[in-house]
Design a protein around this motif. Sequence first.
Motif, PDB file in Angstrom:
ATOM      1  N   TYR A 180     -27.445   7.699 -31.254  1.00 42.74           N
ATOM      2  CA  TYR A 180     -28.226   6.657 -31.936  1.00 42.74           C
ATOM      3  C   TYR A 180     -27.463   6.168 -33.177  1.00 42.74           C
ATOM      4  N   TYR A 206     -30.821  11.079 -36.061  1.00 41.70           N
ATOM      5  CA  TYR A 206     -31.676  11.314 -34.891  1.00 41.70           C
ATOM      6  C   TYR A 206     -30.740  11.356 -33.692  1.00 41.70           C
ATOM      7  N   PHE A 243     -34.839  15.758 -27.928  1.00 40.24           N
ATOM      8  CA  PHE A 243     -34.643  14.721 -28.949  1.00 40.24           C
ATOM      9  C   PHE A 243     -35.037  15.325 -30.291  1.00 40.24           C
ATOM     10  N   ALA A 251     -35.357   6.266 -31.208  1.00 40.96           N
ATOM     11  CA  ALA A 251     -34.578   5.544 -30.191  1.00 40.96           C
ATOM     12  C   ALA A 251     -34.898   4.050 -30.283  1.00 40.96           C
ATOM     13  N   HIS A 254     -35.522   0.236 -25.286  1.00 39.25           N
ATOM     14  CA  HIS A 254     -34.698   0.219 -24.063  1.00 39.25           C
ATOM     15  C   HIS A 254     -35.553   0.631 -22.876  1.00 39.25           C
ATOM     16  N   ASP A 256     -35.201   2.955 -19.175  1.00 37.07           N
ATOM     17  CA  ASP A 256     -34.287   3.932 -18.568  1.00 37.07           C
ATOM     18  C   ASP A 256     -33.965   3.568 -17.122  1.00 37.07           C
ATOM     19  N   GLN A 264     -42.768  14.743 -21.844  1.00 36.34           N
ATOM     20  CA  GLN A 264     -42.054  15.111 -23.066  1.00 36.34           C
ATOM     21  C   GLN A 264     -43.027  15.811 -24.009  1.00 36.34           C
ATOM     22  N   LYS A 271     -44.330  11.761 -33.714  1.00 42.35           N
ATOM     23  CA  LYS A 271     -43.455  10.649 -33.308  1.00 42.35           C
ATOM     24  C   LYS A 271     -44.295   9.503 -32.755  1.00 42.35           C
ATOM     25  N   TRP A 273     -44.623   6.094 -30.626  1.00 38.39           N
ATOM     26  CA  TRP A 273     -44.006   5.410 -29.471  1.00 38.39           C
ATOM     27  C   TRP A 273     -44.525   3.983 -29.417  1.00 38.39           C
ATOM     28  N   THR A 302     -40.641   5.947 -18.005  1.00 37.24           N
ATOM     29  CA  THR A 302     -39.683   5.265 -18.892  1.00 37.24           C
ATOM     30  C   THR A 302     -38.705   4.374 -18.118  1.00 37.24           C
ATOM     31  N   HIS A 307     -39.284   1.146 -24.102  1.00 34.16           N
ATOM     32  CA  HIS A 307     -39.858   2.034 -25.106  1.00 34.16           C
ATOM     33  C   HIS A 307     -38.931   2.218 -26.300  1.00 34.16           C
ATOM     34  N   THR A 309     -38.930   4.633 -30.188  1.00 31.31           N
ATOM     35  CA  THR A 309     -39.649   5.699 -30.902  1.00 31.31           C
ATOM     36  C   THR A 309     -39.303   5.672 -32.392  1.00 31.31           C
ATOM     37  N   THR A 319     -38.530  17.356 -29.629  1.00 29.51           N
ATOM     38  CA  THR A 319     -39.261  17.276 -28.354  1.00 29.51           C
ATOM     39  C   THR A 319     -38.395  17.869 -27.252  1.00 29.51           C
TER      40      THR A 319
HETATM   41  O1  LIG Z   1     -37.942  10.633 -27.557  1.00 28.71           O
HETATM   42  C1  LIG Z   1     -37.273   9.682 -27.939  1.00 28.71           C
HETATM   43  O2  LIG Z   1     -37.122   9.431 -29.124  1.00 28.71           O
HETATM   44  C2  LIG Z   1     -36.611   8.778 -26.950  1.00 28.71           C
HETATM   45  C3  LIG Z   1     -36.919   9.147 -25.575  1.00 28.71           C
HETATM   46  C4  LIG Z   1     -36.342   8.200 -24.627  1.00 28.71           C
HETATM   47  O3  LIG Z   1     -35.795   7.189 -24.961  1.00 28.71           O
HETATM   48  C5  LIG Z   1     -36.439   8.489 -23.222  1.00 28.71           C
HETATM   49  O4  LIG Z   1     -37.002   9.520 -22.840  1.00 28.71           O
HETATM   50  O5  LIG Z   1     -35.949   7.653 -22.458  1.00 28.71           O
END
Ligand SMILES: O=C(O)CCC(=O)C(=O)O
Length: 325
Positions: A180, A206, A243, A251, A254, A256, A264, A271, A273, A302, A307, A309, A319
């Motif tokens: 990051y 982070y 994370f 994050a 973006h 995935d 998670q 945190k 989201w 995801t 998403h 965070t 996490t």
């Molecule tokens: O937990 C986060 O900060 C990011 C998690 C994430 O981007 C993901 O799981 O794709």
Amino acid sequence: MNLPQSSLRPKTSAKTYKVAELKVMKILNKIDSLKLSNSYIARLDIPKSSEKKVFGRKTSSYIVLVSIIISVLLFSARWIYTEFLESRHCLIELPSFSKSAFRPPEDCSMCLGVDDVVRLANITAEEFEDKYAYSTTPVIVTDATEGWRALKEFDFNFFANFYSESKMGKQINDCFYFAYKSGLKSLQEVFSMDEARANLSGQPWYVGWSTCYDDETRRLRSYYNRPYFLPKTAESDMVDWIFMGGPGQGAHMHVDSVKHISWQAQVRGHKQWQLAPPPECLYHCRWITFTVAPGEILVVDTNRWYHKTNVLPGDISITIGAEYD
Ligand SMILES: O=C(O)CCC(=O)C(=O)O
């Protein structure tokens, strides 16, 4: 007997020619010593030079060339197979923005009417499977981390010690690492940062990473259990995602392109989201914002929700999670 010397000379070196001439002279002398008549020699079934050679000089060169090309191709194919396919590396690593650009468009049913995260407790695996496990509704299960050692023991020093251990077993996956905005280029750099920064009083950071060795995953899994609500038949890969970082970090937005939906668990810190519908659904669906507290487990697809965070003020956020099929 006169030899047609001029027909041999142009393409043959003087030395080769001399050797050949001596050999031919020897053969002719031998024939002479046998005292064969010319008419007998004429009747001998000696193949003409063009028949005697299975392949002419030109053809032989082609064969050698083709063999070399085939060998090079076979060698290259084997190299590509072992380097990229067998070891699961990509031939060309696409930048992350292009992965979202090339995903198939959504028909927006994934987000229509999904206005908030659903909070659940005391749900059976069967009900979870029926209603949520493979749906696009984000869910937080609030009672699934009871008795986890991770809640008490995971902190920066736990991971620093854990990763100072060099025996991690066999590598079974790619090792992913996300820096990051931290500027920390690897896990080694993370765990050798100065104490002030590690305690969140220096430059903010982070990071995220995946496990990639079998013993690494197995040992981490001794600090938590498989969430009780996951479908009985669902399997997890031997990969966990961690994370970790301080307030104000997280994050970027973006989507995935991983294989499955994931859970998670928020082990420490709070945190926030933000889930955004895919761009083609922005006029039909809503953004969703929620906070996950320590001890809660978030389940979200995801691969479909964009998403982002952000760790809220207070403790470090840690996490741990995994995908399930
Ligand atoms: O937990 C986060 O900060 C990011 C998690 C994430 O981007 C993901 O799981 O794709």
